[in-house]
Design a protein around this motif. Structure first.
Motif, PDB file in Angstrom:
ATOM      1  N   ASP A 118      61.730 -29.021  53.212  1.00  0.00           N
ATOM      2  CA  ASP A 118      61.876 -29.849  54.410  1.00  0.00           C
ATOM      3  C   ASP A 118      62.951 -30.921  54.235  1.00  0.00           C
ATOM      4  OD1 ASP A 118      59.901 -28.419  55.656  1.00  0.00           O
ATOM      5  OD2 ASP A 118      58.283 -29.801  55.120  1.00  0.00           O
ATOM      6  N   ARG A 119      63.121 -31.411  53.017  1.00  0.00           N
ATOM      7  CA  ARG A 119      64.051 -32.524  52.777  1.00  0.00           C
ATOM      8  C   ARG A 119      65.429 -32.073  52.295  1.00  0.00           C
ATOM      9  NH1 ARG A 119      62.028 -37.744  52.253  1.00  0.00           N
ATOM     10  NH2 ARG A 119      59.932 -37.880  53.159  1.00  0.00           N
ATOM     11  N   LEU A 120      65.514 -30.910  51.684  1.00  0.00           N
ATOM     12  CA  LEU A 120      66.771 -30.476  51.066  1.00  0.00           C
ATOM     13  C   LEU A 120      67.919 -30.320  52.061  1.00  0.00           C
ATOM     14  CD1 LEU A 120      68.133 -29.708  48.436  1.00  0.00           C
ATOM     15  CD2 LEU A 120      67.337 -27.345  48.771  1.00  0.00           C
ATOM     16  N   PRO A 121      67.721 -29.778  53.269  1.00  0.00           N
ATOM     17  CA  PRO A 121      68.860 -29.642  54.193  1.00  0.00           C
ATOM     18  C   PRO A 121      69.561 -30.957  54.497  1.00  0.00           C
ATOM     19  CG  PRO A 121      67.031 -28.304  54.951  1.00  0.00           C
ATOM     20  CD  PRO A 121      66.501 -29.132  53.810  1.00  0.00           C
ATOM     21  N   ALA A 122      68.823 -32.051  54.612  1.00  0.00           N
ATOM     22  CA  ALA A 122      69.448 -33.342  54.899  1.00  0.00           C
ATOM     23  C   ALA A 122      70.344 -33.786  53.745  1.00  0.00           C
ATOM     24  CB  ALA A 122      68.375 -34.400  55.171  1.00  0.00           C
ATOM     25  N   THR A 123      69.890 -33.594  52.513  1.00  0.00           N
ATOM     26  CA  THR A 123      70.703 -33.965  51.350  1.00  0.00           C
ATOM     27  C   THR A 123      71.927 -33.077  51.228  1.00  0.00           C
ATOM     28  OG1 THR A 123      68.790 -34.840  50.146  1.00  0.00           O
ATOM     29  CG2 THR A 123      70.692 -34.189  48.842  1.00  0.00           C
ATOM     30  N   ILE A 264      80.311 -32.751  42.546  1.00  0.00           N
ATOM     31  CA  ILE A 264      79.333 -32.133  43.437  1.00  0.00           C
ATOM     32  C   ILE A 264      77.917 -32.466  42.958  1.00  0.00           C
ATOM     33  CG2 ILE A 264      78.400 -29.929  44.223  1.00  0.00           C
ATOM     34  CD1 ILE A 264      81.222 -28.827  44.204  1.00  0.00           C
ATOM     35  N   GLY A 265      77.698 -32.336  41.656  1.00  0.00           N
ATOM     36  CA  GLY A 265      76.401 -32.749  41.118  1.00  0.00           C
ATOM     37  C   GLY A 265      76.168 -34.233  41.259  1.00  0.00           C
ATOM     38  N   SER A 266      77.213 -35.029  41.064  1.00  0.00           N
ATOM     39  CA  SER A 266      77.070 -36.481  41.204  1.00  0.00           C
ATOM     40  C   SER A 266      76.769 -36.875  42.641  1.00  0.00           C
ATOM     41  CB  SER A 266      78.346 -37.177  40.727  1.00  0.00           C
ATOM     42  OG  SER A 266      78.592 -36.908  39.364  1.00  0.00           O
ATOM     43  N   LEU A 267      77.321 -36.150  43.599  1.00  0.00           N
ATOM     44  CA  LEU A 267      77.044 -36.455  45.001  1.00  0.00           C
ATOM     45  C   LEU A 267      75.574 -36.243  45.322  1.00  0.00           C
ATOM     46  CD1 LEU A 267      80.168 -34.900  46.775  1.00  0.00           C
ATOM     47  CD2 LEU A 267      79.667 -37.313  46.434  1.00  0.00           C
ATOM     48  N   LEU A 268      74.998 -35.180  44.787  1.00  0.00           N
ATOM     49  CA  LEU A 268      73.573 -34.953  45.026  1.00  0.00           C
ATOM     50  C   LEU A 268      72.722 -36.002  44.311  1.00  0.00           C
ATOM     51  CD1 LEU A 268      73.409 -31.068  44.756  1.00  0.00           C
ATOM     52  CD2 LEU A 268      73.115 -32.443  46.801  1.00  0.00           C
ATOM     53  N   GLY A 269      73.103 -36.331  43.070  1.00  0.00           N
ATOM     54  CA  GLY A 269      72.363 -37.365  42.352  1.00  0.00           C
ATOM     55  C   GLY A 269      72.570 -38.748  42.930  1.00  0.00           C
ATOM     56  N   GLY A 270      73.815 -39.052  43.319  1.00  0.00           N
ATOM     57  CA  GLY A 270      74.102 -40.354  43.901  1.00  0.00           C
ATOM     58  C   GLY A 270      73.523 -40.550  45.281  1.00  0.00           C
ATOM     59  N   ALA A 271      73.071 -39.455  45.903  1.00  0.00           N
ATOM     60  CA  ALA A 271      72.479 -39.568  47.232  1.00  0.00           C
ATOM     61  C   ALA A 271      71.173 -40.350  47.209  1.00  0.00           C
ATOM     62  CB  ALA A 271      72.233 -38.181  47.804  1.00  0.00           C
ATOM     63  N   ILE A 272      70.589 -40.566  46.037  1.00  0.00           N
ATOM     64  CA  ILE A 272      69.326 -41.293  45.959  1.00  0.00           C
ATOM     65  C   ILE A 272      69.486 -42.703  46.518  1.00  0.00           C
ATOM     66  CG2 ILE A 272      67.623 -42.245  44.365  1.00  0.00           C
ATOM     67  CD1 ILE A 272      68.026 -39.844  42.588  1.00  0.00           C
ATOM     68  N   LEU A 273      70.491 -43.445  46.020  1.00  0.00           N
ATOM     69  CA  LEU A 273      70.696 -44.812  46.499  1.00  0.00           C
ATOM     70  C   LEU A 273      71.231 -44.830  47.924  1.00  0.00           C
ATOM     71  CD1 LEU A 273      72.214 -46.503  43.321  1.00  0.00           C
ATOM     72  CD2 LEU A 273      69.882 -46.668  44.189  1.00  0.00           C
ATOM     73  N   THR A 274      72.143 -43.919  48.229  1.00  0.00           N
ATOM     74  CA  THR A 274      72.721 -43.890  49.570  1.00  0.00           C
ATOM     75  C   THR A 274      71.659 -43.586  50.617  1.00  0.00           C
ATOM     76  OG1 THR A 274      74.826 -43.136  48.647  1.00  0.00           O
ATOM     77  CG2 THR A 274      74.494 -42.834  51.011  1.00  0.00           C
ATOM     78  N   GLU A 275      70.770 -42.661  50.320  1.00  0.00           N
ATOM     79  CA  GLU A 275      69.707 -42.332  51.265  1.00  0.00           C
ATOM     80  C   GLU A 275      68.747 -43.493  51.442  1.00  0.00           C
ATOM     81  OE1 GLU A 275      69.635 -37.491  50.450  1.00  0.00           O
ATOM     82  OE2 GLU A 275      67.874 -38.724  50.004  1.00  0.00           O
ATOM     83  N   GLN A 300      58.728 -33.963  38.973  1.00  0.00           N
ATOM     84  CA  GLN A 300      59.226 -32.905  38.090  1.00  0.00           C
ATOM     85  C   GLN A 300      60.145 -31.953  38.848  1.00  0.00           C
ATOM     86  OE1 GLN A 300      54.939 -32.932  35.720  1.00  0.00           O
ATOM     87  NE2 GLN A 300      55.577 -31.134  36.866  1.00  0.00           N
ATOM     88  N   ALA A 301      59.781 -31.610  40.066  1.00  0.00           N
ATOM     89  CA  ALA A 301      60.585 -30.671  40.850  1.00  0.00           C
ATOM     90  C   ALA A 301      61.927 -31.275  41.241  1.00  0.00           C
ATOM     91  CB  ALA A 301      59.820 -30.235  42.087  1.00  0.00           C
ATOM     92  N   THR A 302      61.953 -32.537  41.652  1.00  0.00           N
ATOM     93  CA  THR A 302      63.215 -33.155  42.060  1.00  0.00           C
ATOM     94  C   THR A 302      64.149 -33.343  40.862  1.00  0.00           C
ATOM     95  OG1 THR A 302      62.163 -35.345  41.881  1.00  0.00           O
ATOM     96  CG2 THR A 302      62.212 -34.322  44.046  1.00  0.00           C
ATOM     97  N   VAL A 303      63.600 -33.743  39.729  1.00  0.00           N
ATOM     98  CA  VAL A 303      64.429 -33.876  38.521  1.00  0.00           C
ATOM     99  C   VAL A 303      65.023 -32.523  38.134  1.00  0.00           C
ATOM    100  CG1 VAL A 303      64.390 -34.380  36.049  1.00  0.00           C
ATOM    101  CG2 VAL A 303      63.239 -35.908  37.650  1.00  0.00           C
ATOM    102  N   LEU A 304      64.204 -31.489  38.192  1.00  0.00           N
ATOM    103  CA  LEU A 304      64.691 -30.154  37.838  1.00  0.00           C
ATOM    104  C   LEU A 304      65.723 -29.658  38.847  1.00  0.00           C
ATOM    105  CD1 LEU A 304      64.234 -28.086  35.628  1.00  0.00           C
ATOM    106  CD2 LEU A 304      62.487 -27.020  37.052  1.00  0.00           C
ATOM    107  N   LEU A 305      65.567 -30.033  40.111  1.00  0.00           N
ATOM    108  CA  LEU A 305      66.541 -29.643  41.126  1.00  0.00           C
ATOM    109  C   LEU A 305      67.902 -30.267  40.846  1.00  0.00           C
ATOM    110  CD1 LEU A 305      67.325 -28.373  43.859  1.00  0.00           C
ATOM    111  CD2 LEU A 305      66.446 -30.452  44.954  1.00  0.00           C
ATOM    112  N   PHE A 306      67.928 -31.564  40.530  1.00  0.00           N
ATOM    113  CA  PHE A 306      69.198 -32.217  40.223  1.00  0.00           C
ATOM    114  C   PHE A 306      69.814 -31.640  38.947  1.00  0.00           C
ATOM    115  CE2 PHE A 306      67.287 -35.967  42.599  1.00  0.00           C
ATOM    116  CZ  PHE A 306      68.026 -35.717  43.745  1.00  0.00           C
ATOM    117  N   ALA A 307      68.973 -31.378  37.935  1.00  0.00           N
ATOM    118  CA  ALA A 307      69.493 -30.784  36.697  1.00  0.00           C
ATOM    119  C   ALA A 307      70.061 -29.392  36.950  1.00  0.00           C
ATOM    120  CB  ALA A 307      68.386 -30.721  35.648  1.00  0.00           C
TER     121      ALA A 307
END
Length: 332
Positions: A118-123, A264-275, A300-307
């Motif tokens: 549900d949340r992944l498309p927005a990111t 590209i990976g940093s954009l997904l990880g950096g989205a935490i503060l921006t969001e 655990q799932a979100t950490v594994l997704l970013f990794a």
């Protein structure tokens, strides 16, 4: 005569079949080694996230009211499976990973896979928009600065790059909100759903990446433009822009492709503060919520997704070297 015939045949058909076979086998072994390394990194990320998240405390204390009895806590802990031995929980977690089964969210009481979907498309939308902004701004800026090396315009671009690279993204976001949302009333300060809501978060997320890519592209182009084949192209009468775009940009692309992949990976990880700043309903904001609620499976799932994002992007960038530079392909 037979020697000349053999030489002509080799020239027409390319390298011998044995050589091509060795190159193919070497490339395949390299791919398999990288795939094995990627799986090992993902396993380590899953293990570290599993054990570290449990150091944050007992989630049962947050799920029940303050006046809950010890019996109520024990019943809830048993229903969530948190009363089982830690090693049993760990093996169950690993057993579910190949099926992408992360269990149920403790807070949302839904499968973690459903909550993430549900949340992944927005990111992804935010990261894709930020990547487009990065490429649109950084590539022309890097080319312009390289062509104007040592001049006032070059120093101006590099000053802006330095500011973008040293400014915290959340501060950029707050500043953009104050100017364009509060001051000019031109764009919404938060929310999700329209193109107007996407403008400020994507710019905020892209500022650092623009600085990194533009600076690296400028340096790489300056090195390439001093090479012999560039001087030959100039001697043939090609214009400066054509020399850069036709002969220089491809040879300067390898380090840039590497950094773009990492970004590209940093954009997904950096989205935490921006969001968080723009109340963007993505995985970044979900991660903060999961940590605050001690939602072990969701964290655990979100950490594994970013990794996994970093690992997959780095793997694709590494493999793309073979297509961008034949020298890399033959050296493997």
């Amino acid at each position: 005569m037979s020697g000349l015939t053999l030489q002509q045949h080799t020239t027409d058909d390319g390298p011998p079949a044995a050589t091509r076979g060795r190159d193919t086998g070497r490339l395949l072994r390299g791919v398999l080694v990288r795939l094995g390394t990627a799986l090992l990194v993902l396993y380590c990320a899953a293990t570290v996230s599993f054990f570290l998240v449990r150091l944050s405390g007992d989630p049962v204390k947050l799920l029940l009211p303050p006046d809950a009895t010890a019996q109520q806590e024990a019943v809830l802990r048993s229903s969530l499976g948190l009363d089982r031995p830690l090693f049993t929980q760990y093996t169950d977690f690993l057993r579910g990973l190949p099926r992408l089964d992360f269990g149920n969210s403790l807070f949302y009481n839904e499968p973690v896979r459903t909550v993430l979907a549900d949340r992944l498309p927005a990111t992804l939308q935010l990261a894709a928009a930020a990547l487009v902004v990065t490429l649109i701004v950084a590539v022309p800026a890097g080319i312009f600065a390289a062509m104007r090396r040592g001049r006032a315009s070059d120093r101006g671009v590099m000053t802006m790059v330095l500011l973008g690279q040293s400014t915290p993204p959340f501060w950029v976001g707050i500043l953009l909100v104050l100017v364009f949302a509060v001051g000019l009333h031109a764009l919404p300060a938060s929310g999700y759903g329209t193109f107007a809501h996407l403008v400020l978060p994507s710019i905020t997320l892209a500022v650092y990446s623009v600085a990194v890519v533009a600076r690296l592209l400028r340096s790489s182009l300056i090195d390439v433009l001093s090479s012999d084949h560039i001087r030959t192209a100039r001697a043939k009468g090609f214009g400066p822009l054509k020399v850069v775009l036709t002969h220089g940009l491809r040879n300067a692309s390898l380090p840039v492709v590497t950094v773009v992949g990492l970004e590209i990976g940093s954009l997904l990880g950096g989205a935490i503060l921006t969001e968080q700043v723009f109340s963007w309903p993505g995985v970044g904001q979900l991660t903060i919520e999961a940590i605050s609620h001690r939602d072990f499976p969701l964290v655990q799932a979100t950490v594994l997704l970013f990794a996994a994002t970093f690992v997959v992007v780095n793997l694709l960038v590494d493999l793309s070297y073979s297509f961008l530079d034949p020298r890399v392909r033959t050296s493997r």
